[in-house]
Design an enzyme around this catalytic site. Sequence first.
Site, PDB file in Angstrom:
ATOM      1  N   PHE A   1       0.844  -1.169  -0.044  1.00  0.00           N
ATOM      2  CA  PHE A   1      -0.103  -0.124   0.057  1.00  0.00           C
ATOM      3  C   PHE A   1       0.801   1.154   0.000  1.00  0.00           C
ATOM      4  CE2 PHE A   1       0.469  -0.756   4.670  1.00  0.00           C
ATOM      5  CZ  PHE A   1       0.981   0.856   4.913  1.00  0.00           C
TER       6      PHE A   1
ATOM      7  N   LYS B   1      -1.282  -6.934  -9.434  1.00  0.00           N
ATOM      8  CA  LYS B   1      -2.152  -7.129  -8.358  1.00  0.00           C
ATOM      9  C   LYS B   1      -1.850  -5.866  -7.122  1.00  0.00           C
ATOM     10  CE  LYS B   1      -3.202  -8.207  -4.314  1.00  0.00           C
ATOM     11  NZ  LYS B   1      -3.647  -7.233  -3.510  1.00  0.00           N
TER      12      LYS B   1
ATOM     13  N   GLU C   1      -5.052  -3.654  -2.010  1.00  0.00           N
ATOM     14  CA  GLU C   1      -6.462  -3.213  -2.086  1.00  0.00           C
ATOM     15  C   GLU C   1      -6.859  -2.119  -1.279  1.00  0.00           C
ATOM     16  OE1 GLU C   1      -4.598  -5.666  -0.684  1.00  0.00           O
ATOM     17  OE2 GLU C   1      -5.575  -6.682   1.184  1.00  0.00           O
TER      18      GLU C   1
ATOM     19  N   SER D   1       5.087  -7.015   3.015  1.00  0.00           N
ATOM     20  CA  SER D   1       5.630  -7.250   4.594  1.00  0.00           C
ATOM     21  C   SER D   1       6.479  -8.596   4.355  1.00  0.00           C
ATOM     22  CB  SER D   1       4.729  -7.365   5.720  1.00  0.00           C
ATOM     23  OG  SER D   1       3.727  -8.302   5.238  1.00  0.00           O
TER      24      SER D   1
ATOM     25  N   CYS E   1       9.687   1.523   3.181  1.00  0.00           N
ATOM     26  CA  CYS E   1      10.813   0.666   3.405  1.00  0.00           C
ATOM     27  C   CYS E   1      12.240   1.089   3.678  1.00  0.00           C
ATOM     28  CB  CYS E   1      10.775  -0.546   2.229  1.00  0.00           C
ATOM     29  SG  CYS E   1      11.331   0.020   0.862  1.00  0.00           S
TER      30      CYS E   1
ATOM     31  N   GLU F   1       9.636  -4.157  12.621  1.00  0.00           N
ATOM     32  CA  GLU F   1       9.310  -2.679  11.898  1.00  0.00           C
ATOM     33  C   GLU F   1       8.130  -2.089  12.270  1.00  0.00           C
ATOM     34  OE1 GLU F   1       7.910  -3.566   7.922  1.00  0.00           O
ATOM     35  OE2 GLU F   1       9.270  -2.060   6.998  1.00  0.00           O
TER      36      GLU F   1
HETATM   37  P1  NAD Z   1       1.410  -6.627   3.007  1.00  0.00           P
HETATM   38  O1  NAD Z   1       2.374  -7.846   2.915  1.00  0.00           O
HETATM   39  O2  NAD Z   1       0.328  -6.812   4.083  1.00  0.00           O
HETATM   40  O3  NAD Z   1       0.877  -6.654   1.482  1.00  0.00           O
HETATM   41  C1  NAD Z   1       1.691  -6.932   0.194  1.00  0.00           C
HETATM   42  C2  NAD Z   1       0.635  -7.327  -0.805  1.00  0.00           C
HETATM   43  O4  NAD Z   1       0.456  -8.825  -0.388  1.00  0.00           O
HETATM   44  C3  NAD Z   1      -0.715  -6.640  -0.976  1.00  0.00           C
HETATM   45  O5  NAD Z   1      -0.872  -6.761  -2.535  1.00  0.00           O
HETATM   46  C4  NAD Z   1      -1.697  -7.473  -0.286  1.00  0.00           C
HETATM   47  O6  NAD Z   1      -2.964  -7.554  -0.963  1.00  0.00           O
HETATM   48  C5  NAD Z   1      -0.971  -8.909  -0.283  1.00  0.00           C
HETATM   49  N1  NAD Z   1      -1.348  -9.799   0.734  1.00  0.00           N
HETATM   50  C6  NAD Z   1      -1.571  -9.290   2.221  1.00  0.00           C
HETATM   51  N2  NAD Z   1      -1.961 -10.481   2.817  1.00  0.00           N
HETATM   52  C7  NAD Z   1      -1.686 -11.528   2.161  1.00  0.00           C
HETATM   53  C8  NAD Z   1      -1.780 -13.149   2.581  1.00  0.00           C
HETATM   54  N3  NAD Z   1      -1.963 -13.514   3.483  1.00  0.00           N
HETATM   55  N4  NAD Z   1      -1.667 -13.835   1.437  1.00  0.00           N
HETATM   56  C9  NAD Z   1      -1.604 -13.494  -0.028  1.00  0.00           C
HETATM   57  N5  NAD Z   1      -1.192 -12.137  -0.274  1.00  0.00           N
HETATM   58  C10 NAD Z   1      -1.382 -11.240   0.822  1.00  0.00           C
HETATM   59  O7  NAD Z   1       2.272  -5.338   2.844  1.00  0.00           O
HETATM   60  P2  NAD Z   1       1.716  -3.736   2.969  1.00  0.00           P
HETATM   61  O8  NAD Z   1       1.099  -3.501   4.486  1.00  0.00           O
HETATM   62  O9  NAD Z   1       0.953  -3.421   2.050  1.00  0.00           O
HETATM   63  O10 NAD Z   1       3.035  -2.947   2.739  1.00  0.00           O
HETATM   64  C11 NAD Z   1       3.934  -2.662   3.859  1.00  0.00           C
HETATM   65  C12 NAD Z   1       5.073  -3.611   3.819  1.00  0.00           C
HETATM   66  O11 NAD Z   1       5.841  -3.495   2.421  1.00  0.00           O
HETATM   67  C13 NAD Z   1       6.235  -3.120   4.832  1.00  0.00           C
HETATM   68  O12 NAD Z   1       6.560  -4.165   5.474  1.00  0.00           O
HETATM   69  C14 NAD Z   1       7.339  -2.420   3.893  1.00  0.00           C
HETATM   70  O13 NAD Z   1       8.541  -2.363   4.447  1.00  0.00           O
HETATM   71  C15 NAD Z   1       7.345  -3.272   2.734  1.00  0.00           C
HETATM   72  N6  NAD Z   1       7.895  -2.617   1.446  1.00  0.00           N
HETATM   73  C16 NAD Z   1       9.201  -3.172   1.334  1.00  0.00           C
HETATM   74  C17 NAD Z   1       9.927  -2.658   0.083  1.00  0.00           C
HETATM   75  C18 NAD Z   1      10.960  -3.033  -0.320  1.00  0.00           C
HETATM   76  O14 NAD Z   1      11.595  -2.680  -1.098  1.00  0.00           O
HETATM   77  N7  NAD Z   1      11.634  -3.977   0.449  1.00  0.00           N
HETATM   78  C19 NAD Z   1       9.242  -1.418  -0.397  1.00  0.00           C
HETATM   79  C20 NAD Z   1       7.915  -1.114  -0.146  1.00  0.00           C
HETATM   80  C21 NAD Z   1       7.546  -1.666   0.866  1.00  0.00           C
END
Ligand code: NAD
Length: 423
Positions: free
Chosen positions: A149, A173, A176, A226, A281, A383
């Site tokens: 997000f 994808k 959401e 994450s 991140c 984090e």
């Molecule tokens: P998230 O892991 O909750 O969601 C990421 C994606 O995974 C979304 O599209 C979501 O719909 C999907 N998802 C969520 N739960 C799922 C499940 N149980 N099964 C399958 N798919 C699922 O992450 P977020 O909260 O949207 O984003 C924040 C995180 O992203 C932070 O931890 C941040 O550090 C990380 N991030 C990392 C980088 C990098 O380059 N390393 C860059 C940006 C963000």
Amino acid sequence: MKTISHFIDGKIYSDSKSRKGPIFNPAIGEQIAEVELGTKATVEKAIESSSKAFITWSKTTPINRARILSKYKDLLIKNMEELAVMVSEQHGKTIADAKGSIQRGIEVVEYATGITDSLKGDHSTSVGTNVDSHTLRQPLGVCAGITPFNFPAMVPMWMYPVSIACGNTFVLKPSEKDPSCPMRLAEIAIEAGLPAGVLNVVNGDKEAVDTLLENKTVQAISFVGSTPIAEYVYHTGTKNNKRVQALGGAKNHMVIMPDADVNKTTDAIIGSAFGSAGERCMAISVAVCVGKQTKEKIKTKLLEETAKLNVGPYTDEKSDFGPLNNKAHFEKVLGYIDTGEKEGAKLLSDGRNFKKQGYENGYFVGPTIFDDVKPEMKIYKEEIFGPVLSMMTTETYEEALKLVNDHELGNGAAVFTKSGNIA
Ligand code: NAD
């Protein structure tokens, strides 16, 4: 209420019977739209569309693919204002931050326009008697991207421009939580001349992700999000014989040496710890001061500058940073601040009761600073992904470096010094 659907085969596709998720404007804490959560059938429709598009797109010459991307880049620049408002309204970041992130994404599109040179093969003569060898670079087929997000424009643009420049087709994808901008990015690609199906967008949650991970047509997956979900995507995708790259969460340290310029260092901490409400991140979430005197100097200036920060909605140009993206995350960040206090860290600046007049229901947390944070504390190990900075002190540079290297989530590190005499 506005419903955001999917973008499949060059047009909006709606499956009105599917489950829906709420979209909030985090500055006011109110639902402003809903998003269709893609079913297995919807995701399969997108994959099939991308699979059909691959037949022609993979045969389109690299230079013609690059020309479309070049026009796409121009259109993205032209539509910058509209895209930035979409990002800010649903994510919460300031317009300047949103524009900066879109600009980073556009740079990837620009890079992809020059991909032709990297697609060349190789030729080796006489690798055996009367045997020459050729290598050529071929597109894989349908690739997929699953994004977080915090950067609804930039992170998708890390992925699909390069993938489609190489002749692949792509199913995105996005998160959401803020799907409007990714939908518009796909629409603009059609305006630039990208054939229908080369870039499809399916909105959704776990069901959509699992369909992408299990579908045999999908060849490769890029994931950013994450760490627990990154691990899940990596293991499930590779188990299904896909190429997978999965980037997870982070805890980035800044090491501050005794000779560091106090003003420049403080300025950098403020921008990197609190910018975009810490939802980056690459945010600096730990400041490690080498020596007690260093800590005292930085702490004094940091508190002085933090007090001047404007926290507010994206609609106010004076805002330095906005609210957290959603209520669950807002409550999680507040919970971490409670935990830090209970663990015995010293709360120098408390953002918990921050209220913005006229935006009392927004998910705002003020800039928060903990001192005397210890490695065993939960607020250090995990984090937080909010405007919360941990300060630590070490006797030596080596000790500071050890902290950085030992942290499980170390994504990057910065060292502030004037001398540059660090090994
Ligand atoms: P998230 O892991 O909750 O969601 C990421 C994606 O995974 C979304 O599209 C979501 O719909 C999907 N998802 C969520 N739960 C799922 C499940 N149980 N099964 C399958 N798919 C699922 O992450 P977020 O909260 O949207 O984003 C924040 C995180 O992203 C932070 O931890 C941040 O550090 C990380 N991030 C990392 C980088 C990098 O380059 N390393 C860059 C940006 C963000």
